[in-house]
Design a protein around this motif. Structure first.
Motif, PDB file in Angstrom:
ATOM      1  N   SER A   1       0.839  -1.196   0.000  1.00  7.39           N
ATOM      2  CA  SER A   1       0.000   0.000   0.000  1.00  7.39           C
ATOM      3  C   SER A   1       0.876   1.249   0.000  1.00  7.39           C
ATOM      4  N   ALA A   2       0.256   2.360  -0.392  1.00  7.43           N
ATOM      5  CA  ALA A   2       0.934   3.668  -0.387  1.00  7.43           C
ATOM      6  C   ALA A   2      -0.022   4.685   0.202  1.00  7.43           C
ATOM      7  N   LEU A   3       0.498   5.647   0.998  1.00 10.57           N
ATOM      8  CA  LEU A   3      -0.316   6.608   1.729  1.00 10.57           C
ATOM      9  C   LEU A   3       0.044   8.019   1.300  1.00 10.57           C
ATOM     10  N   VAL A   4      -1.003   8.815   1.031  1.00  9.93           N
ATOM     11  CA  VAL A   4      -0.840  10.226   0.680  1.00  9.93           C
ATOM     12  C   VAL A   4      -1.621  11.052   1.700  1.00  9.93           C
ATOM     13  N   SER A   5      -0.985  12.081   2.240  1.00  5.95           N
ATOM     14  CA  SER A   5      -1.660  13.005   3.156  1.00  5.95           C
ATOM     15  C   SER A   5      -2.159  14.204   2.365  1.00  5.95           C
ATOM     16  N   VAL A   6      -3.440  14.551   2.518  1.00  2.00           N
ATOM     17  CA  VAL A   6      -4.040  15.692   1.812  1.00  2.00           C
ATOM     18  C   VAL A   6      -3.963  16.904   2.740  1.00  2.00           C
ATOM     19  N   VAL A   7      -3.259  17.950   2.276  1.00  2.00           N
ATOM     20  CA  VAL A   7      -3.098  19.174   3.068  1.00  2.00           C
ATOM     21  C   VAL A   7      -4.298  20.073   2.797  1.00  2.00           C
ATOM     22  N   PRO A   8      -4.974  20.562   3.841  1.00  2.00           N
ATOM     23  CA  PRO A   8      -6.145  21.430   3.603  1.00  2.00           C
ATOM     24  C   PRO A   8      -5.747  22.696   2.849  1.00  2.00           C
ATOM     25  N   GLY A   9      -6.652  23.149   2.034  1.00  7.56           N
ATOM     26  CA  GLY A   9      -6.396  24.387   1.300  1.00  7.56           C
ATOM     27  C   GLY A   9      -6.688  25.626   2.152  1.00  7.56           C
ATOM     28  N   VAL A  10      -6.570  26.838   1.528  1.00  8.72           N
ATOM     29  CA  VAL A  10      -6.760  28.092   2.264  1.00  8.72           C
ATOM     30  C   VAL A  10      -8.180  28.222   2.777  1.00  8.72           C
ATOM     31  N   PHE A  11      -9.153  27.784   2.016  1.00  3.30           N
ATOM     32  CA  PHE A  11     -10.545  27.970   2.399  1.00  3.30           C
ATOM     33  C   PHE A  11     -11.128  26.749   3.121  1.00  3.30           C
ATOM     34  N   THR A  12     -10.288  25.860   3.550  1.00  2.00           N
ATOM     35  CA  THR A  12     -10.782  24.675   4.249  1.00  2.00           C
ATOM     36  C   THR A  12     -10.852  24.962   5.740  1.00  2.00           C
ATOM     37  N   PRO A  13     -12.034  24.878   6.346  1.00  2.00           N
ATOM     38  CA  PRO A  13     -12.145  25.176   7.788  1.00  2.00           C
ATOM     39  C   PRO A  13     -11.371  24.134   8.587  1.00  2.00           C
ATOM     40  N   PRO A  14     -10.735  24.587   9.734  1.00  2.00           N
ATOM     41  CA  PRO A  14     -10.009  23.612  10.567  1.00  2.00           C
ATOM     42  C   PRO A  14     -10.987  22.663  11.264  1.00  2.00           C
ATOM     43  N   ASP A  15     -10.528  21.454  11.476  1.00  2.00           N
ATOM     44  CA  ASP A  15     -11.338  20.443  12.174  1.00  2.00           C
ATOM     45  C   ASP A  15     -10.735  20.237  13.549  1.00  2.00           C
ATOM     46  N   THR A  16     -11.577  20.401  14.595  1.00  3.13           N
ATOM     47  CA  THR A  16     -11.116  20.299  15.975  1.00  3.13           C
ATOM     48  C   THR A  16     -12.069  19.397  16.751  1.00  3.13           C
ATOM     49  N   LEU A  17     -11.493  18.525  17.569  1.00  2.00           N
ATOM     50  CA  LEU A  17     -12.276  17.621  18.427  1.00  2.00           C
ATOM     51  C   LEU A  17     -11.959  17.979  19.859  1.00  2.00           C
ATOM     52  N   LEU A  18     -13.023  18.321  20.633  1.00  2.95           N
ATOM     53  CA  LEU A  18     -12.828  18.653  22.031  1.00  2.95           C
ATOM     54  C   LEU A  18     -13.950  18.057  22.852  1.00  2.95           C
ATOM     55  N   GLY A  19     -13.785  18.146  24.185  1.00  2.00           N
ATOM     56  CA  GLY A  19     -14.803  17.585  25.075  1.00  2.00           C
ATOM     57  C   GLY A  19     -14.347  17.648  26.509  1.00  2.00           C
ATOM     58  N   ARG A  20     -15.078  16.956  27.367  1.00  2.00           N
ATOM     59  CA  ARG A  20     -14.803  16.981  28.802  1.00  2.00           C
ATOM     60  C   ARG A  20     -14.983  15.571  29.359  1.00  2.00           C
ATOM     61  N   VAL A  21     -14.169  15.238  30.354  1.00  2.00           N
ATOM     62  CA  VAL A  21     -14.304  13.979  31.092  1.00  2.00           C
ATOM     63  C   VAL A  21     -14.735  14.348  32.503  1.00  2.00           C
ATOM     64  N   PHE A  22     -15.859  13.769  32.959  1.00  2.00           N
ATOM     65  CA  PHE A  22     -16.397  14.177  34.267  1.00  2.00           C
ATOM     66  C   PHE A  22     -17.203  13.031  34.864  1.00  2.00           C
ATOM     67  N   LEU A  23     -17.382  13.118  36.193  1.00  2.00           N
ATOM     68  CA  LEU A  23     -18.260  12.188  36.910  1.00  2.00           C
ATOM     69  C   LEU A  23     -19.662  12.761  36.869  1.00  2.00           C
ATOM     70  N   ASP A  24     -20.554  12.015  36.221  1.00  2.00           N
ATOM     71  CA  ASP A  24     -21.914  12.506  35.975  1.00  2.00           C
ATOM     72  C   ASP A  24     -22.795  12.134  37.158  1.00  2.00           C
ATOM     73  N   ALA A  25     -22.956  13.069  38.123  1.00  2.00           N
ATOM     74  CA  ALA A  25     -23.704  12.753  39.341  1.00  2.00           C
ATOM     75  C   ALA A  25     -25.177  12.496  39.056  1.00  2.00           C
ATOM     76  N   ASP A  26     -25.789  13.272  38.142  1.00  2.00           N
ATOM     77  CA  ASP A  26     -27.218  13.084  37.860  1.00  2.00           C
ATOM     78  C   ASP A  26     -27.460  12.187  36.657  1.00  2.00           C
ATOM     79  N   ARG A  27     -26.368  11.625  36.064  1.00  2.00           N
ATOM     80  CA  ARG A  27     -26.465  10.615  35.003  1.00  2.00           C
ATOM     81  C   ARG A  27     -27.319  11.094  33.829  1.00  2.00           C
TER      82      ARG A  27
END
Length: 909
Positions: A693-719
């Motif tokens: 196999s061969a792998l190519v990485s696609v670099v986003p262009g100027v008008f490509t919005p950034p992709d971000t993954l975020l969140g929180r880890v917490f103890l859910d008292a009220d579930r």
């Protein structure tokens, strides 16, 4: 060295036969040998058995250990019972006398013929000085001893029996003690001196008080039936009889009962006492096993009580029995029909040039070793070879121990065909008088082997390791009769593994043999079977895999074999390497892919190449180019995967293929192309496969919005799956791992973020070791919930709500302040690592300008929060570390935190 040992053993057998044969017997011996179809006999050797005299008096005894004992007063009488037996092989006259150990006085001694065998002198019984006995005959004697009036102490004396040639038996001492008291004497006898295997023998045990006074106490007379000298003999149930006293039985010599157990090993007679001169006896019988070993046997009885102990021994002989059987293998006795019946006959058809072998069993059914000679009278044109089961020549004579069986092969050869049956009689002759036993091998007909054609074929002459082979078995029966109970056997080469077999073939892993059990193959018919096997990867390079099959049936005892087919193992391997340039691209770029194929095997290969492009790539027609082959170009066939066929590579040849593809809009962040090569032998199956196999990485262009993954880890008292400030507990320091290997750790509020990701589906994993709490249900969860499958597009949130552990439950402090449109709630929550979290919840129904909240701290100080305009609902939190004055000590101290009241102020317009 084996042959001289065998001859010596046979010589010992002949010596045993001479010793047991009557005088004057002539023993003749002649050897035979079969060469081809002719039997040759040696000269006859004759041996005459000479007379041998042997006197046997019993019971025996020495001055140190007399066999009998008596107590008599001075001037009184003492009597001793003896048995005289002729142990020689002819009639002899024995001279009878006596001798004594030195004493100061001399007794009067005489021997009498004890006709009624009561151990006493009776009227009419004559005195003896000489006695003639036939071979094996015996006579009862009474030795009378009269003591003089001046006798004192003791006297040891013995009767003496002397042969005409001077041999004598003079070790039978008895002892007379002068005085008063009891003296137990024991006598044991058998009703026959020679016991046949399978026969019964009766024993008589007689106890006598030879003293001058009564015993005055109990007397026990016992007999051990499980003594080693009685091996092969067993007690006959219910045979014990005693006119006087009580008989008792035991199976272990410890527990005794008047009721016999199932297995009697000990027997005794219990007597209340014996008067002077009184006697008692008991009898019992024992049965000899059919295979009991021959030779002299003895049995010892013992009497205990006042005047004892006393012992007596009975000596007898187990006769040698010579018998043998010769028959089919596993059935030498040819049961149930026996000698000369159909059960004593084996039959089969024979073929020219192939030996016909019958397996036989020879059994020594006697109780003594014997040697045997095998011979057969053969018709003209028939040869015989006697072999061990491993095919080695069978050495004669054959020495077998008692009960031993020998399996061997009688193999016949034929020089011409015949349609008539021939009976070939094989016989075994005993060397020691066991006679002759025969068995018959019947040859129904002799055919030319071409009448039964066995043909083996294989689909490939060259195969690679892990390749498959298909074998075809063809059977053609042109014989004038059907073959029944047919067994076709095919033993697989060690380099082969079984795959399948049609026609009911069954593979046995233990023998590596495939077997077909067929009811019949009719006359003038044919049959085809198929066997499939795989060459093991461990098969040596360049080796030959050989295979053939065999056929046997009820009519063909000796299996017939087919021709042998051979397939050569040659390695075949294809290598595939794929690369791409450039390895980073933007939408619209052209990518150049290079595929390199190499045949590292030793045979030419036909290759089929398939390349599956990643979504977002478009093949540029006409861009394929080859090097290293005369075939100029190949174009992919159809849409979808790119396929090139008809590529031929010679051993060691390398082929290079290049082609171009364009990156289309919508392509993912990574473009992976997988190519597969399948190599086959010319016209054969696929023998080698490769993938790259061969792998190519696609670099986003100027008008490509950034992709971000975020969140929180917490103890859910009220579930509820959502983070509620002041109620749920964020977890700092938790490790999260992205599918590409990126890792982050949550901050003090349990938050994490992965920035500048490529859009698409990602796998996100929470490390359970850093947050050992059970995940709650979540729409993105995978498996146990520690993994999420998230589609990332722009700003994407994926929280990890975890189950609040019961161990974190704590009493909380709470206060509420209400004034006008404002409601203020204050809570204090204990933290797992110590300290407290202060949660302030503000809720107003109208805007409040220049709003200030002051919250005093336990132990002094304060926290202040200001808003230019307070509207709606706000939650404010801050943490108090452990050790702050006014807070409780370590967990479990039982103290609660000091709750201070907050103050607020604002300005109305």
């Amino acid at each position: 060295m084996a042959k001289p040992l065998r001859i010596l053993t046979v010589a010992l057998l002949f010596s045993l036969a001479w010793a047991q044969s009557p005088a004057g017997t002539v023993i003749r011996n002649q050897a035979s040998a079969t060469v081809g179809s002719e039997t040759y006999l040696s000269n006859v050797v004759e041996t005459e058995v000479l007379p041998l005299c042997a006197a046997a008096l019993s019971p025996g005894g020495t001055p140190a250990a007399p066999g009998q004992r008596a107590v008599a007063p001075a001037g009184g009488f003492a009597y001793f019972a003896y048995l005289l037996q002729n142990a020689g092989n002819a009639s002899f006259e024995f001279n009878l006398s006596w001798k004594q150990e030195p004493t100061p006085w001399t007794p009067t001694v005489a021997l009498y013929h004890d006709f009624n065998a009561n151990g006493q002198r009776d009227p009419g019984e004559p005195s003896l000085g000489r006695l003639t006995l036939a071979p094996g005959a015996s006579a009862r004697l009474v030795l009378e001893v009269r003591l003089p009036a001046d006798a004192s102490g003791q006297l040891d004396l013995t009767p003496v029996a002397t042969c005409p040639t001077g041999e004598q038996d003079a070790d039978n001492y008895a002892r007379v003690v002068v005085g008063a008291g009891a003296a137990l004497n024991l006598e044991k006898s058998v009703d026959q001196s020679l016991v046949q295997p399978g026969g019964e023998v009766e024993f008589t045990v007689r106890v006598r008080n030879s003293g001058s006074q009564a015993t005055g106490g109990e007397v026990l007379v016992g007999d051990a039936l499980d003594a080693p000298t009685l091996a092969g003999l067993r007690y006959v149930a219910g045979s014990a009889q005693a006119p006087k006293g009580v008989l008792e039985y035991s199976d272990d010599g410890l527990a005794w009962s008047s009721t016999p157990p199932a297995q009697v090993s000990r027997l005794r007679l219990r007597l209340g006492g014996l008067e002077a001169g009184e006697q008692a006896y008991f009898t019992f019988r024992m049965r000899a096993d059919a295979q009991v070993a021959p030779g002299l046997r003895s049995n010892l009885a013992r009497a205990e009580g006042p005047g004892g102990p006393a012992e007596a021994e009975a000596v007898f002989q187990i006769a040698a029995l010579y018998a043998h059987y010769l028959g089919p293998q596993g059935n030498p006795r040819a049961t149930p029909g026996g000698e000369g019946s159909a059960d004593d006959r084996q039959q089969a058809y024979a073929f020219l040039g192939r030996p016909l072998c019958f397996v036989h069993s020879l059994e020594n059914a006697g109780n003594s070793p014997d040697s045997y000679t095998l011979a057969a009278t053969l018709p003209q044109g028939v040869g015989l070879s006697l072999q061990a089961l491993d095919g080695t020549p069978l050495a004669q004579p054959l020495l077998l121990g008692s009960g031993q069986t020998l399996d061997f092969r009688a193999c016949y050869s034929f020089v011409q065909t015949t349609s008539t049956a021939q009976d070939l009689v094989l016989e075994a002759r005993s060397a020691l008088g066991g006679g002759t036993n025969r068995t018959t091998d019947r040859v129904l007909s002799v055919f030319d082997p071409s009448a039964l054609r066995l043909q083996k074929d294989v689909d490939q002459s060259v195969v690679v390791p892990d390749g498959s082979l298909t074998y075809t078995l063809r059977l053609e029966n042109t014989l004038p009769f059907a073959l029944t109970s047919v067994v076709v056997a095919d033993v697989l080469d060690p380099s082969l593994g079984f795959v399948s077999a049609d026609g009911g073939g069954v593979f046995d892993p233990a023998t590596r043999q495939v077997n077909w059990s067929l009811p019949s193959i009719p006359a003038n018919s044919s049959l085809t079977l198929t066997l499939r096997a795989r060459v093991l990867p461990s098969a040596p390079e360049g080796s030959e895999v050989r295979n053939r099959f065999s056929l046997a049936s009820s009519e063909i005892a000796q299996p017939l074999s087919s021709n042998t087919v051979s397939t050569q193992v040659i390695s075949a391997q294809i290598l595939l390497q794929k690369s791409v340039s450039p390895q980073k691209a933007v939408v619209g770029d052209l990518l150049t892919y290079t595929l390199q194929l190499t045949n590292t095997g030793k045979v030419a290969l036909e290759v089929r190449l398939v390349d599956t492009p990643a979504p977002g790539l478009e093949y540029q027609k006409g861009s394929s180019a080859f090097s290293g082959t005369s075939q100029a170009s190949f174009e992919p066939q159809g849409n979808g995967p790119l396929v090139w066929t008809g590529l031929r590579l010679e051993p060691g040849q390398t082929l290079t293929l290049t082609y171009r593809m364009r990156v289309l809009p919508g392509a993912g962040p990574e473009l992976r192309n997988v190519a597969q090569a399948q190599a086959a032998l010319s016209g054969g199956p696929v023998v080698s496969e490769a993938e790259s196999s061969a792998l190519v990485s696609v670099v986003p262009g100027v008008f490509t919005p950034p992709d971000t993954l975020l969140g929180r880890v917490f103890l859910d008292a009220d579930r509820d799956g959502r983070f509620t400030p002041g109620r749920d507990l964020p977890l700092p320091g938790v490790r999260l791992v992205l599918g590409n290997g990126w890792q982050v750790v949550t901050d003090a509020e349990g938050r994490y973020a992965f920035r500048n990701l490529g859009g698409g589906v990602w796998t996100l994993m929470l490390d359970p070791a850093s947050a050992p709490f059970l995940p709650l249900p979540h729409p993105e969860r995978l498996g146990s919930g520690y993994q999420h499958r998230v589609r990332v597009t722009g700003l994407t949130v994926s929280d990890f709500p975890l189950e609040m552990p019961l161990g974190l439950a704590r009493a909380t402090r709470e206060t509420v302040l209400e004034f006008g449109p404002l409601r203020l709630t204050k809570r204090m929550l204990p933290l797992p690592g110590g300290g407290w979290r202060v949660v302030l919840v503000l809720k107003t129904g109208e805007p409040l300008r220049e709003f200030t909240l002051t919250d005093p701290l336990p132990g002094g100080g304060e926290r202040t929060f200001t808003f230019e305009v307070l509207e709606g609902e706000h939650t404010l939190t801050y943490d108090l570390p452990p050790g702050v004055p006014g807070l409780p000590g370590p967990e479990g101290s039982g103290k609660t935190a000091e709750l201070t009241d907050p103050q607020v102020r604002w300005r109305y317009p």
